[in-house]
Write an enzyme that holds these catalytic residues in place. Structure first.
Site, PDB file in Angstrom:
ATOM      1  N   LYS A   1     -30.174  61.285 -85.784  1.00 27.25           N
ATOM      2  CA  LYS A   1     -28.730  61.197 -86.013  1.00 27.25           C
ATOM      3  C   LYS A   1     -28.277  59.732 -86.011  1.00 27.25           C
ATOM      4  O   LYS A   1     -27.338  59.366 -86.725  1.00 27.25           O
ATOM      5  CB  LYS A   1     -27.966  62.031 -84.976  1.00 27.25           C
ATOM      6  CG  LYS A   1     -28.149  63.551 -85.167  1.00 27.25           C
ATOM      7  CD  LYS A   1     -27.595  64.042 -86.509  1.00 27.25           C
ATOM      8  CE  LYS A   1     -27.745  65.539 -86.721  1.00 27.25           C
ATOM      9  NZ  LYS A   1     -27.289  66.014 -88.033  1.00 27.25           N
TER      10      LYS A   1
ATOM     11  N   TYR B   1     -34.461  64.465 -82.610  1.00 24.33           N
ATOM     12  CA  TYR B   1     -33.119  64.758 -83.119  1.00 24.33           C
ATOM     13  C   TYR B   1     -32.145  63.592 -82.915  1.00 24.33           C
ATOM     14  O   TYR B   1     -31.460  63.178 -83.867  1.00 24.33           O
ATOM     15  CB  TYR B   1     -32.612  66.018 -82.427  1.00 24.33           C
ATOM     16  CG  TYR B   1     -31.231  66.431 -82.828  1.00 24.33           C
ATOM     17  CD1 TYR B   1     -31.013  67.075 -84.047  1.00 24.33           C
ATOM     18  CD2 TYR B   1     -30.133  66.182 -82.003  1.00 24.33           C
ATOM     19  CE1 TYR B   1     -29.736  67.465 -84.420  1.00 24.33           C
ATOM     20  CE2 TYR B   1     -28.860  66.573 -82.377  1.00 24.33           C
ATOM     21  CZ  TYR B   1     -28.658  67.212 -83.576  1.00 24.33           C
ATOM     22  OH  TYR B   1     -27.399  67.599 -83.954  1.00 24.33           O
TER      23      TYR B   1
HETATM   24  P1  NAP Z   1     -27.935  75.826 -87.166  1.00 25.14           P
HETATM   25  O1  NAP Z   1     -27.112  77.030 -86.868  1.00 25.14           O
HETATM   26  O2  NAP Z   1     -29.358  75.784 -86.739  1.00 25.14           O
HETATM   27  O3  NAP Z   1     -27.813  75.528 -88.712  1.00 25.14           O
HETATM   28  C1  NAP Z   1     -28.630  74.587 -89.364  1.00 25.14           C
HETATM   29  C2  NAP Z   1     -28.620  74.900 -90.837  1.00 25.14           C
HETATM   30  O4  NAP Z   1     -29.444  73.933 -91.503  1.00 25.14           O
HETATM   31  C3  NAP Z   1     -29.236  76.283 -91.151  1.00 25.14           C
HETATM   32  O5  NAP Z   1     -28.501  76.891 -92.175  1.00 25.14           O
HETATM   33  C4  NAP Z   1     -30.633  75.922 -91.630  1.00 25.14           C
HETATM   34  O6  NAP Z   1     -31.198  76.875 -92.542  1.00 25.14           O
HETATM   35  C5  NAP Z   1     -30.308  74.633 -92.378  1.00 25.14           C
HETATM   36  N1  NAP Z   1     -31.519  73.879 -92.708  1.00 25.14           N
HETATM   37  C6  NAP Z   1     -32.511  73.432 -91.885  1.00 25.14           C
HETATM   38  N2  NAP Z   1     -33.468  72.832 -92.615  1.00 25.14           N
HETATM   39  C7  NAP Z   1     -33.071  72.892 -93.922  1.00 25.14           C
HETATM   40  C8  NAP Z   1     -33.628  72.449 -95.134  1.00 25.14           C
HETATM   41  N3  NAP Z   1     -34.811  71.821 -95.207  1.00 25.14           N
HETATM   42  N4  NAP Z   1     -32.926  72.663 -96.280  1.00 25.14           N
HETATM   43  C9  NAP Z   1     -31.733  73.303 -96.248  1.00 25.14           C
HETATM   44  N5  NAP Z   1     -31.176  73.778 -95.126  1.00 25.14           N
HETATM   45  C10 NAP Z   1     -31.844  73.562 -93.973  1.00 25.14           C
HETATM   46  O7  NAP Z   1     -27.279  74.526 -86.489  1.00 25.14           O
HETATM   47  P2  NAP Z   1     -25.779  73.954 -86.427  1.00 25.14           P
HETATM   48  O8  NAP Z   1     -25.511  73.628 -85.024  1.00 25.14           O
HETATM   49  O9  NAP Z   1     -24.840  74.820 -87.172  1.00 25.14           O
HETATM   50  O10 NAP Z   1     -25.980  72.565 -87.189  1.00 25.14           O
HETATM   51  C11 NAP Z   1     -25.158  72.142 -88.255  1.00 25.14           C
HETATM   52  C12 NAP Z   1     -24.994  70.638 -88.189  1.00 25.14           C
HETATM   53  O11 NAP Z   1     -24.225  70.286 -87.025  1.00 25.14           O
HETATM   54  C13 NAP Z   1     -26.308  69.865 -88.076  1.00 25.14           C
HETATM   55  O12 NAP Z   1     -26.237  68.690 -88.855  1.00 25.14           O
HETATM   56  C14 NAP Z   1     -26.352  69.496 -86.603  1.00 25.14           C
HETATM   57  O13 NAP Z   1     -27.143  68.370 -86.350  1.00 25.14           O
HETATM   58  C15 NAP Z   1     -24.883  69.226 -86.358  1.00 25.14           C
HETATM   59  N6  NAP Z   1     -24.493  69.205 -84.950  1.00 25.14           N
HETATM   60  C16 NAP Z   1     -24.561  70.345 -84.220  1.00 25.14           C
HETATM   61  C17 NAP Z   1     -24.174  70.312 -82.880  1.00 25.14           C
HETATM   62  C18 NAP Z   1     -24.221  71.531 -82.028  1.00 25.14           C
HETATM   63  O14 NAP Z   1     -23.925  71.420 -80.820  1.00 25.14           O
HETATM   64  N7  NAP Z   1     -24.569  72.700 -82.563  1.00 25.14           N
HETATM   65  C19 NAP Z   1     -23.703  69.109 -82.306  1.00 25.14           C
HETATM   66  C20 NAP Z   1     -23.646  67.966 -83.078  1.00 25.14           C
HETATM   67  C21 NAP Z   1     -24.034  68.022 -84.413  1.00 25.14           C
HETATM   68  P3  NAP Z   1     -32.109  78.137 -92.029  1.00 25.14           P
HETATM   69  O15 NAP Z   1     -31.122  79.190 -91.601  1.00 25.14           O
HETATM   70  O16 NAP Z   1     -32.880  78.470 -93.246  1.00 25.14           O
HETATM   71  O17 NAP Z   1     -32.941  77.629 -90.896  1.00 25.14           O
END
Ligand code: NAP
Length: 249
Positions: free
Chosen positions: A177, A173
């Site tokens: 990024k 991961y």
């Molecule tokens: P999350 O709840 O796991 O959401 C991830 C989303 O991406 C889900 O809707 C998932 O769909 C979708 N996804 C995964 N593979 C995909 C694909 N091949 N095609 C289309 N959609 C796909 O995680 P989140 O934390 O909200 O993450 C959102 C963003 O924030 C990401 O870019 C993550 O790296 C970034 N981020 C998060 C954090 C944190 O602390 N949470 C920190 C820094 C950055 P499904 O529901 O079908 O799996």
């Protein structure tokens, strides 16, 4: 043809992406809720009271990406904001504890198949979706691409021996990024002087499925910085920011 500006958020069926979609809708956008599973996207779109439409979009599937671009062109006729939000942390079973994920992402032991799968979604998926949407974005009066990145991808922070989280800088991961940041800057440089601004925005450590709900911020807090960047029509291009301000690349 839409009079409202149109925003596409990838992976918007849950987590931070869903909140970004809600916030953009309440800011007057017609929002396209990208979801690899259409039913999940439809459920999410129903929960957004303003203009929201589910859009089947698997960022690792070129046919799905092309079909989504064609649908946006034919049904909405415009795209003003693209939020590349979809990402995965690993390919193991859901609910794997964060500590275990970090262990298996160490450079010396990580499975190459897993590295490829994570990069396929988090990096190559962003290039593919952005390329497909660029013709639509080029037609917008003022377009923005927001790549949802993370401070854990910062080379500058991780190269500093005093950075407390650097032990978690693995090749899955975190490195994906870093690569996403490179992709962001590459698009930003190419598109300098056009109507399209390209920026990387971190939500901060947010409680979602991605980290097994270990994050300390709510999705409402996490969506704030990516949404700020998406709405900042007069702001610069080629930046990397987090909830507390600029982040070093
Ligand atoms: P999350 O709840 O796991 O959401 C991830 C989303 O991406 C889900 O809707 C998932 O769909 C979708 N996804 C995964 N593979 C995909 C694909 N091949 N095609 C289309 N959609 C796909 O995680 P989140 O934390 O909200 O993450 C959102 C963003 O924030 C990401 O870019 C993550 O790296 C970034 N981020 C998060 C954090 C944190 O602390 N949470 C920190 C820094 C950055 P499904 O529901 O079908 O799996």
């Amino acid at each position: 043809m839409q009079n409202n500006p149109v925003a596409l958020v990838t992976g918007a069926n849950q987590g931070i992406g869903l909140q970004i979609a809600k916030d953009l809708a309440s800011n007057g956008f017609t929002v396209l809720v990208g979801s690899r599973n259409l039913e999940n996207g439809e459920r999410a779109a129903r929960g957004i009271r303003a203009q929201a439409h589910a859009l089947q979009l698997d960022v690792t599937d070129q046919a799905s990406i092309s079909a989504a671009a064609e649908r946006i062109q034919s049904e909405f006729g415009r795209l003003d904001v693209l939020v590349n939000n979809a990402a995965i942390g690993h390919t193991g079973r859901p609910g794997t504890p964060l500590e275990e994920i970090l262990k298996s992402s160490r450079a010396s032991v990580a499975s190459l198949d897993e590295v490829r799968a994570v990069f396929e979604t988090n990096v190559f998926g962003v290039i593919a979706v952005t390329q497909a949407m660029l013709p639509l974005l080029r037609e917008a009066p003022s377009a923005r691409i927001v790549n949802v990145s993370s401070g854990v991808g910062s080379l500058t922070l991780n190269a500093d021996p005093t950075y407390p989280y650097r032990a978690g800088y693995g090749v899955l991961y975190a490195a994906s990024k870093t690569a996403l940041n490179a992709v962001t800057l590459s698009f930003a440089i190419e598109l300098e002087g056009t109507n399209i601004k390209v920026n990387a925005a971190s939500p901060g450590f947010t409680a979602t499925a991605l980290n097994n709900y270990a994050g300390t911020e709510t999705v409402e807090q996490g969506a704030r910085n990516p949404v700020r960047v998406a709405l900042g029509a007069d702001d610069p291009t080629g930046t990397f920011s987090g909830p507390n301000g600029p982040l070093p690349w």
